[in-house]
Design a protein around this motif. Structure first.
Motif, mmCIF file in Angstrom:
data_model
loop_
_atom_site.group_PDB
_atom_site.id
_atom_site.type_symbol
_atom_site.label_atom_id
_atom_site.label_comp_id
_atom_site.label_asym_id
_atom_site.label_seq_id
_atom_site.Cartn_x
_atom_site.Cartn_y
_atom_site.Cartn_z
ATOM 1 N N VAL A 46 0.969 -1.279 -0.010
ATOM 2 C CA VAL A 46 -0.027 -0.105 -0.013
ATOM 3 C C VAL A 46 0.866 1.359 -0.011
ATOM 4 C CG1 VAL A 46 -1.932 1.343 1.249
ATOM 5 C CG2 VAL A 46 -1.970 -1.205 1.379
ATOM 6 N N GLN A 47 0.692 2.075 -0.996
ATOM 7 C CA GLN A 47 1.369 3.437 -0.932
ATOM 8 C C GLN A 47 1.035 4.459 -0.114
ATOM 9 O OE1 GLN A 47 3.945 3.453 -3.357
ATOM 10 N NE2 GLN A 47 3.484 1.134 -3.518
ATOM 11 N N GLU A 48 1.703 5.253 0.269
ATOM 12 C CA GLU A 48 1.355 6.232 1.144
ATOM 13 C C GLU A 48 0.549 7.282 0.698
ATOM 14 O OE1 GLU A 48 3.803 10.157 3.381
ATOM 15 O OE2 GLU A 48 4.931 8.272 2.910
ATOM 16 N N GLY A 49 -0.530 7.481 1.489
ATOM 17 C CA GLY A 49 -1.679 8.453 0.739
ATOM 18 C C GLY A 49 -2.985 7.322 0.305
ATOM 19 N N GLU A 50 -2.535 6.351 -0.039
ATOM 20 C CA GLU A 50 -3.609 5.515 -0.632
ATOM 21 C C GLU A 50 -4.697 5.095 0.275
ATOM 22 O OE1 GLU A 50 -3.991 1.100 -3.108
ATOM 23 O OE2 GLU A 50 -2.030 1.736 -2.275
ATOM 24 N N GLU A 51 -5.934 5.271 0.102
ATOM 25 C CA GLU A 51 -6.969 5.107 0.911
ATOM 26 C C GLU A 51 -7.758 3.779 0.493
ATOM 27 O OE1 GLU A 51 -8.113 7.037 3.435
ATOM 28 O OE2 GLU A 51 -6.256 8.329 3.145
ATOM 29 N N PRO A 52 -8.112 3.051 1.737
ATOM 30 C CA PRO A 52 -9.104 1.815 1.507
ATOM 31 C C PRO A 52 -10.225 2.170 0.566
ATOM 32 C CG PRO A 52 -8.791 2.462 3.871
ATOM 33 C CD PRO A 52 -8.293 3.552 3.038
ATOM 34 N N VAL A 53 -10.659 1.018 -0.017
ATOM 35 C CA VAL A 53 -11.640 1.160 -0.791
ATOM 36 C C VAL A 53 -13.054 0.611 -0.343
ATOM 37 C CG1 VAL A 53 -10.759 1.372 -3.299
ATOM 38 C CG2 VAL A 53 -11.154 -0.764 -2.477
ATOM 39 N N LYS A 59 -11.760 -8.634 15.051
ATOM 40 C CA LYS A 59 -12.115 -8.618 16.406
ATOM 41 C C LYS A 59 -12.196 -7.330 17.259
ATOM 42 C CE LYS A 59 -10.879 -10.925 20.534
ATOM 43 N NZ LYS A 59 -9.935 -11.689 21.290
ATOM 44 N N ASN A 60 -11.512 -6.334 16.878
ATOM 45 C CA ASN A 60 -11.437 -5.028 17.510
ATOM 46 C C ASN A 60 -11.497 -3.709 16.646
ATOM 47 O OD1 ASN A 60 -10.671 -6.012 20.210
ATOM 48 N ND2 ASN A 60 -8.732 -6.701 19.306
ATOM 49 N N GLY A 61 -12.275 -4.110 15.525
ATOM 50 C CA GLY A 61 -12.541 -2.797 14.741
ATOM 51 C C GLY A 61 -12.753 -3.104 13.181
ATOM 52 N N TYR A 62 -12.405 -2.425 12.367
ATOM 53 C CA TYR A 62 -12.178 -2.780 10.918
ATOM 54 C C TYR A 62 -10.819 -2.432 10.231
ATOM 55 C CZ TYR A 62 -17.256 -3.066 11.055
ATOM 56 O OH TYR A 62 -18.648 -3.188 11.195
ATOM 57 N N CYS A 63 -10.538 -3.498 9.302
ATOM 58 C CA CYS A 63 -9.177 -3.172 8.858
ATOM 59 C C CYS A 63 -9.546 -2.622 7.142
ATOM 60 C CB CYS A 63 -8.315 -4.461 8.612
ATOM 61 S SG CYS A 63 -8.938 -5.827 7.742
ATOM 62 N N GLY A 64 -8.618 -2.005 6.593
ATOM 63 C CA GLY A 64 -8.946 -1.462 5.505
ATOM 64 C C GLY A 64 -8.663 -2.506 4.364
ATOM 65 N N LEU A 65 -9.333 -2.299 3.247
ATOM 66 C CA LEU A 65 -9.159 -3.342 2.144
ATOM 67 C C LEU A 65 -8.740 -2.562 0.987
ATOM 68 C CD1 LEU A 65 -12.153 -5.528 2.431
ATOM 69 C CD2 LEU A 65 -9.767 -6.040 3.148
ATOM 70 N N TYR A 66 -7.796 -2.962 0.167
ATOM 71 C CA TYR A 66 -7.230 -2.331 -0.973
ATOM 72 C C TYR A 66 -7.345 -3.081 -2.235
ATOM 73 C CZ TYR A 66 -5.474 0.418 2.875
ATOM 74 O OH TYR A 66 -5.301 1.012 4.004
ATOM 75 N N GLU A 67 -7.850 -2.430 -3.252
ATOM 76 C CA GLU A 67 -7.860 -3.029 -4.599
ATOM 77 C C GLU A 67 -6.583 -3.372 -5.193
ATOM 78 O OE1 GLU A 67 -11.157 -2.851 -8.060
ATOM 79 O OE2 GLU A 67 -10.444 -1.152 -7.438
ATOM 80 N N ARG A 68 -6.397 -4.646 -5.653
ATOM 81 C CA ARG A 68 -5.281 -5.098 -6.386
ATOM 82 C C ARG A 68 -5.748 -6.056 -7.265
ATOM 83 N NH1 ARG A 68 -3.410 -1.519 -3.910
ATOM 84 N NH2 ARG A 68 -1.561 -1.493 -2.550
ATOM 85 N N ILE A 69 -5.386 -5.825 -8.594
ATOM 86 C CA ILE A 69 -5.816 -6.743 -9.868
ATOM 87 C C ILE A 69 -4.688 -7.535 -10.261
ATOM 88 C CG2 ILE A 69 -6.926 -6.586 -12.292
ATOM 89 C CD1 ILE A 69 -8.123 -4.099 -11.280
#
Length: 69
Positions: A46-53, A59-69
């Motif tokens: 994941v690049q700096e400044g890249e936002e999750p889609v 267990k303790n919240g939500y993790c970000g998911l990133y698009e990769r093709i």
């Protein structure tokens, strides 16, 4: 509004809901979306400044998911 839980390194539910992005839970299926650690293993970090889609419930919240093709 608190965006990120520094202790658990997860996003808060309140923030995730406010973004309007998809939120997945256990058993949900999704394609081409990967967590930060999985992106690292794929040698496409994941690049700096890249936002999750999207977000995935852990267990303790939500993790970000990133698009990769």
């Amino acid at each position: 509004m608190k965006k990120f839980n520094e202790y658990y390194k997860t996003y808060t539910a309140e923030y995730c809901k406010s973004t309007g992005l998809p939120m997945y839970g256990c058993g949900d299926e999704f394609e081409n979306l990967y967590s930060k650690s999985k992106c690292q293993k794929m040698k496409r970090p994941v690049q700096e400044g890249e936002e999750p889609v999207a977000f995935y419930r852990v267990k303790n919240g939500y993790c970000g998911l990133y698009e990769r093709i």
